[in-house]
Scaffold this active site. Structure first.
Site, PDB file in Angstrom:
ATOM      1  N   LYS A   1       0.817  -1.218   0.000  1.00 48.85           N
ATOM      2  CA  LYS A   1       0.000   0.000   0.000  1.00 48.85           C
ATOM      3  C   LYS A   1       0.846   1.260   0.000  1.00 48.85           C
ATOM      4  CE  LYS A   1      -4.437  -1.436   1.893  1.00 48.85           C
ATOM      5  NZ  LYS A   1      -5.488  -1.106   2.865  1.00 48.85           N
TER       6      LYS A   1
ATOM      7  N   LYS B   1      -8.579 -10.402 -10.372  1.00 52.43           N
ATOM      8  CA  LYS B   1      -9.672 -10.436  -9.402  1.00 52.43           C
ATOM      9  C   LYS B   1     -10.749  -9.399  -9.729  1.00 52.43           C
ATOM     10  CE  LYS B   1      -9.498 -10.541  -4.523  1.00 52.43           C
ATOM     11  NZ  LYS B   1      -8.777 -10.379  -3.263  1.00 52.43           N
TER      12      LYS B   1
ATOM     13  N   LYS C   1     -13.425  -3.383  -7.332  1.00 54.37           N
ATOM     14  CA  LYS C   1     -14.200  -2.146  -7.389  1.00 54.37           C
ATOM     15  C   LYS C   1     -13.449  -1.057  -8.134  1.00 54.37           C
ATOM     16  CE  LYS C   1     -12.357  -0.152  -3.184  1.00 54.37           C
ATOM     17  NZ  LYS C   1     -11.672   1.068  -3.594  1.00 54.37           N
TER      18      LYS C   1
END
Ligand code: TRP
Length: 334
Positions: free
Chosen positions: A113, A196, A199
């Protein structure tokens, strides 16, 4: 009923999709009848990266609505947003003084991240796992349903629990067990069977959102990428066919049947037959959820009331635990 106490958390992100439903939400719904269940929308974790306040508020309500619409029974299970129960942040601080830099330096999610510009990451993003440990241990939860990607954080939680116990010579915190949400439930993009469902994918046609209506679901599945072969009768036949495998996996997930069972029904048939059947099934599961979700989202006061009530019940469990922790650590209190 109770095989133990579950705690799990979900980030307040918009655009919840079929992958979230089959991967986590549905599992949470199933677990609530066996365990005392505490489910938390982790808004304090969300702000470890910049958030727009209005969007955060909306996403928090959306995630809560999706859980309720999917069948979380908020009369028995506890559903709340993290920031309403101050014990999370407080125990998170105490755990910052238990966990070691060396432990946090190993966390792969932080590395991912934070990316290349690590100097610019917030201190909160770095200590994210200690807050997660606090979420779980503020309730002395025994079981934690999580995806594979959170396993390392759960191991850290166990290390923190053990370290706290040995630092203070107590048997206070349990060792929470992960309930890993199966990789079988991994839902891939409708346009690329090797990535995957997400969103953040720029094309909305890669995913079925929980708020999609009947027509949109049907057209997304109709346009889903496939190959020209008919479906095989055995699972082995899906080995090099990621898109076919994904659609069969979705069918199995939504119907609660095995992939082998689905192939014994559809083997030899083409996608011209399979896709409409999949669309009907998807609509029959997702549409009632999206209708209920959209209805709930029309009335913010009801969602807010449910979250406030959940927070109060959560605090009734975590406040006495925190008081004990503080006593063990030697803080003066009246
Ligand atoms: N880190 C988890 C995720 O991103 C969310 C989370 C926060 C969580 N606190 C938790 C999950 C406690 C389980 C238990 O998915």
């Amino acid at each position: 009923m109770s095989k133990g106490r579950i705690f799990s958390g979900v980030q307040p992100t918009g655009n919840l999709h079929l992958g979230n439903y089959l991967g986590a939400i549905r599992n949470w719904v199933a677990l609530q009848s066996d365990f005392e269940s505490i489910y938390c929308v982790v808004d304090l974790h969300a702000v470890t990266v910049p958030q727009d306040p209005a969007a955060l508020r909306q996403s928090t309500r959306e995630v809560a609505a999706s859980l309720i619409a999917s069948g979380i029974d908020t009369k028995t299970a506890i559903l709340f947003n993290q920031s309403q129960v101050k014990e999370h942040a407080e125990l998170g601080w105490l755990f910052n003084c238990v966990a070691r830099l060396g432990w946090l330096n190993r966390m792969t999610q932080f590395k991912e991240k934070a990316g290349k510009n690590r100097e610019n990451a917030t201190v909160g993003l770095y200590s994210y796992p200690t807050l997660m440990a606090a979420d779980i241990l503020a309730y002395c939860a025994t079981h934690v349903p999580v995806g594979e990607d959170q396993k390392q954080h759960l191991e850290l939680t166990r290390d923190i629990a053990m370290s706290f116990n040995s630092m203070f010579g107590v048997e206070f915190f349990p060792q929470p067990e992960p309930l890993i949400q199966g990789t079988a439930a991994r839902v891939m993009s409708l346009r690329n069977g090797t990535s995957k469902m997400s969103k953040s994918d720029e094309s909305d046609f890669t995913r079925i959102n929980l708020t999609d209506d009947v027509d949109l679901i049907a057209s997304k599945l109709k346009k889903a990428k496939t190959d020209p072969e008919p479906l095989p009768s055995e699972i082995d036949g899906l080995a090099d066919r990621p898109e076919a495998r994904n659609l069969v996996g979705i069918y199995a997930g939504l119907s609660g049947r095995t992939e082998a069972d689905i192939l014994s029904e559809f083997g030899g048939q083409g996608f011209g037959v399979f896709k409409p059947a999949l669309a009907d099934l998807t609509i029959s599961v997702i549409s009632p959820i999206s209708e209920k979700m959209n209805a709930l989202l029309k009335d913010e006061t009801e969602i807010d009331q449910i979250l406030a009530d959940g927070a109060e019940r959560a605090r009734a469990i975590s406040a006495p635990i925190l008081a004990e922790v503080k006593d063990i650590m030697g803080f003066v209190a009246k």
